[in-house]
Write an enzyme that holds these catalytic residues in place. Structure first.
Site, PDB file in Angstrom:
ATOM      1  N   LYS A  14       0.824  -1.217   0.000  1.00  0.00           N
ATOM      2  CA  LYS A  14       0.000   0.000   0.000  1.00  0.00           C
ATOM      3  C   LYS A  14       0.858   1.268   0.000  1.00  0.00           C
ATOM      4  O   LYS A  14       0.635   2.178  -0.792  1.00  0.00           O
ATOM      5  CB  LYS A  14      -0.938   0.024   1.228  1.00  0.00           C
ATOM      6  CG  LYS A  14      -1.874  -1.180   1.309  1.00  0.00           C
ATOM      7  CD  LYS A  14      -2.850  -1.063   2.470  1.00  0.00           C
ATOM      8  CE  LYS A  14      -2.205  -1.075   3.853  1.00  0.00           C
ATOM      9  NZ  LYS A  14      -1.581  -2.363   4.220  1.00  0.00           N
ATOM     10  N   ARG A  89      -9.628   0.492   9.066  1.00  0.00           N
ATOM     11  CA  ARG A  89      -9.245  -0.869   9.450  1.00  0.00           C
ATOM     12  C   ARG A  89     -10.388  -1.593  10.159  1.00  0.00           C
ATOM     13  O   ARG A  89     -10.260  -2.776  10.469  1.00  0.00           O
ATOM     14  CB  ARG A  89      -8.030  -0.809  10.370  1.00  0.00           C
ATOM     15  CG  ARG A  89      -6.687  -0.816   9.577  1.00  0.00           C
ATOM     16  CD  ARG A  89      -5.829  -1.802  10.201  1.00  0.00           C
ATOM     17  NE  ARG A  89      -4.420  -2.009  10.013  1.00  0.00           N
ATOM     18  CZ  ARG A  89      -3.468  -1.328   9.445  1.00  0.00           C
ATOM     19  NH1 ARG A  89      -3.683  -0.195   8.867  1.00  0.00           N
ATOM     20  NH2 ARG A  89      -2.237  -1.754   9.436  1.00  0.00           N
ATOM     21  N   ARG A 128      11.536  -6.449   5.249  1.00  0.00           N
ATOM     22  CA  ARG A 128      11.420  -5.015   5.524  1.00  0.00           C
ATOM     23  C   ARG A 128      11.936  -4.703   6.928  1.00  0.00           C
ATOM     24  O   ARG A 128      12.527  -3.655   7.166  1.00  0.00           O
ATOM     25  CB  ARG A 128       9.953  -4.573   5.388  1.00  0.00           C
ATOM     26  CG  ARG A 128       9.752  -3.078   5.602  1.00  0.00           C
ATOM     27  CD  ARG A 128       8.332  -2.637   5.287  1.00  0.00           C
ATOM     28  NE  ARG A 128       7.407  -2.898   6.390  1.00  0.00           N
ATOM     29  CZ  ARG A 128       6.106  -2.611   6.362  1.00  0.00           C
ATOM     30  NH1 ARG A 128       5.567  -2.067   5.281  1.00  0.00           N
ATOM     31  NH2 ARG A 128       5.334  -2.878   7.403  1.00  0.00           N
ATOM     32  N   ARG A 134      11.035  -0.956  12.464  1.00  0.00           N
ATOM     33  CA  ARG A 134       9.712  -1.161  13.083  1.00  0.00           C
ATOM     34  C   ARG A 134       9.712  -2.424  13.921  1.00  0.00           C
ATOM     35  O   ARG A 134       9.960  -3.514  13.404  1.00  0.00           O
ATOM     36  CB  ARG A 134       8.633  -1.256  12.003  1.00  0.00           C
ATOM     37  CG  ARG A 134       8.330   0.064  11.352  1.00  0.00           C
ATOM     38  CD  ARG A 134       7.288  -0.064  10.262  1.00  0.00           C
ATOM     39  NE  ARG A 134       6.036  -0.698  10.705  1.00  0.00           N
ATOM     40  CZ  ARG A 134       4.933  -0.722   9.985  1.00  0.00           C
ATOM     41  NH1 ARG A 134       4.909  -0.171   8.780  1.00  0.00           N
ATOM     42  NH2 ARG A 134       3.843  -1.301  10.450  1.00  0.00           N
ATOM     43  N   ARG A 146      -0.886  -9.647  13.069  1.00  0.00           N
ATOM     44  CA  ARG A 146      -1.391  -8.548  12.233  1.00  0.00           C
ATOM     45  C   ARG A 146      -2.204  -9.093  11.057  1.00  0.00           C
ATOM     46  O   ARG A 146      -3.226  -8.523  10.681  1.00  0.00           O
ATOM     47  CB  ARG A 146      -0.215  -7.693  11.730  1.00  0.00           C
ATOM     48  CG  ARG A 146       0.449  -6.889  12.853  1.00  0.00           C
ATOM     49  CD  ARG A 146       1.841  -6.406  12.481  1.00  0.00           C
ATOM     50  NE  ARG A 146       1.838  -5.442  11.396  1.00  0.00           N
ATOM     51  CZ  ARG A 146       2.925  -5.120  10.701  1.00  0.00           C
ATOM     52  NH1 ARG A 146       4.092  -5.688  10.964  1.00  0.00           N
ATOM     53  NH2 ARG A 146       2.854  -4.217   9.744  1.00  0.00           N
TER      54      ARG A 146
HETATM   55  O1  C5P Z   1      -0.745   0.694   8.353  1.00  0.00           O
HETATM   56  P1  C5P Z   1       0.456   0.187   9.120  1.00  0.00           P
HETATM   57  O2  C5P Z   1       0.726  -1.263   8.869  1.00  0.00           O
HETATM   58  O3  C5P Z   1       1.650   1.054   8.951  1.00  0.00           O
HETATM   59  O4  C5P Z   1       0.037   0.299  10.641  1.00  0.00           O
HETATM   60  C1  C5P Z   1       0.928  -0.085  11.660  1.00  0.00           C
HETATM   61  C2  C5P Z   1       0.166  -0.354  12.931  1.00  0.00           C
HETATM   62  O5  C5P Z   1      -0.549   0.825  13.346  1.00  0.00           O
HETATM   63  C3  C5P Z   1      -0.916  -1.417  12.825  1.00  0.00           C
HETATM   64  O6  C5P Z   1      -0.404  -2.737  12.923  1.00  0.00           O
HETATM   65  C4  C5P Z   1      -1.778  -1.060  14.018  1.00  0.00           C
HETATM   66  O7  C5P Z   1      -1.172  -1.460  15.231  1.00  0.00           O
HETATM   67  C5  C5P Z   1      -1.766   0.448  13.965  1.00  0.00           C
HETATM   68  N1  C5P Z   1      -2.900   0.979  13.194  1.00  0.00           N
HETATM   69  C6  C5P Z   1      -4.170   0.927  13.748  1.00  0.00           C
HETATM   70  N2  C5P Z   1      -5.257   1.391  13.063  1.00  0.00           N
HETATM   71  C7  C5P Z   1      -5.101   1.910  11.826  1.00  0.00           C
HETATM   72  C8  C5P Z   1      -3.829   1.987  11.240  1.00  0.00           C
HETATM   73  C9  C5P Z   1      -2.731   1.492  11.943  1.00  0.00           C
HETATM   74  O8  C5P Z   1      -4.334   0.447  14.865  1.00  0.00           O
HETATM   75  N3  C5P Z   1      -6.208   2.364  11.166  1.00  0.00           N
HETATM   76 MG    MG Z   2       2.201   1.045   5.183  1.00  0.00          MG
END
Ligand code: C5P
Ligand code: MG
Length: 191
Positions: A14, A89, A128, A134, A146
């Site tokens: 993404k 989400r 990654r 991270r 996740r």
């Molecule tokens: O989108 P990304 O993978 O970078 O998000 C990292 C973390 O941020 C997710 O695994 C989650 O813990 C948190 N997150 C969330 N709600 C969202 C976006 C991200 O809780 N809408």
């Molecule tokens: Mg991302």
């Protein structure tokens, strides 16, 4: 306006694709994950609250995430459109996004799912993790958590937009340029 939701499990590409799409279509990229990492990096109260969830690969509570997203959108009203990456989400987040964007006199144009299978995601995120810094990219357990959260809590967002006839999926496997071309084909029919 073109308002896209770039949707898919963690590691589906993404962020990579959003960076290319903003250049071609002149949209504002809003990644809620990046916003959380910025807050954590600055050790703000919001960052401190989000940290315990993110480290475990869990979702930050809707009220926190929706408030943060709303601030970002409302601070940037004069754009040609938005790419939402990592948001919504949950269905509650999708409902909040629809309400917010409707209040601005526009709507979500399309949700595009980047389809990538689990084992490929684990491989990509562990790779990654060697450079991303991270903590949630380091352990296979956290990554699998996740992925499960995506399946259980996030995938209903696809159905939510499918009911509005706005949800499509593209194959997320292949070269970055091939995947970009698939996304552009879905966007070009909107303009
Ligand atoms: O989108 P990304 O993978 O970078 O998000 C990292 C973390 O941020 C997710 O695994 C989650 O813990 C948190 N997150 C969330 N709600 C969202 C976006 C991200 O809780 N809408
Ligand atoms: Mg991302």
């Amino acid at each position: 306006m073109i308002n896209l939701i770039l949707f898919g499990p963690p590691g589906s590409g993404k962020g990579t694709q959003a960076a290319k799409l903003v250049e071609k279509y002149n949209l504002l990229h809003i990644s809620t994950g990046d916003l959380f990492r910025y807050e954590m990096g600055n050790d703000t109260p919001l960052g401190q609250e989000a940290k315990s969830y993110i480290q475990k690969g869990e979702l930050v509570p809707d009220s926190v995430t929706i408030g943060m997203l709303r601030n970002k959108v409302e601070a940037n009203p004069d754009v040609e459109g938005y790419i939402f990456d990592g948001f919504p989400r949950t269905v509650a987040q999708a409902e909040a996004l629809d309400a917010l964007i409707e209040k601005m006199g526009t709507s979500i144009s399309k949700l595009i799912l980047l389809n990538v299978e689990d084992d490929e995601i684990v491989t990509r995120l562990l790779e990654r993790g060697k450079t991303s810094g991270r903590s949630d990219d380091q352990k296979e357990d956290t990554i699998r958590n996740r992925i499960n959260i995506f399946k259980n809590e996030t995938s209903p967002v696809f159905d939510f937009y499918a009911e509005q006839e706005k949800a499509v999926q593209v194959e997320g496997l292949g070269s970055i340029d091939d995947i970009f071309a698939r996304l552009c084909a879905e966007i070009d029919v909107l303009v």
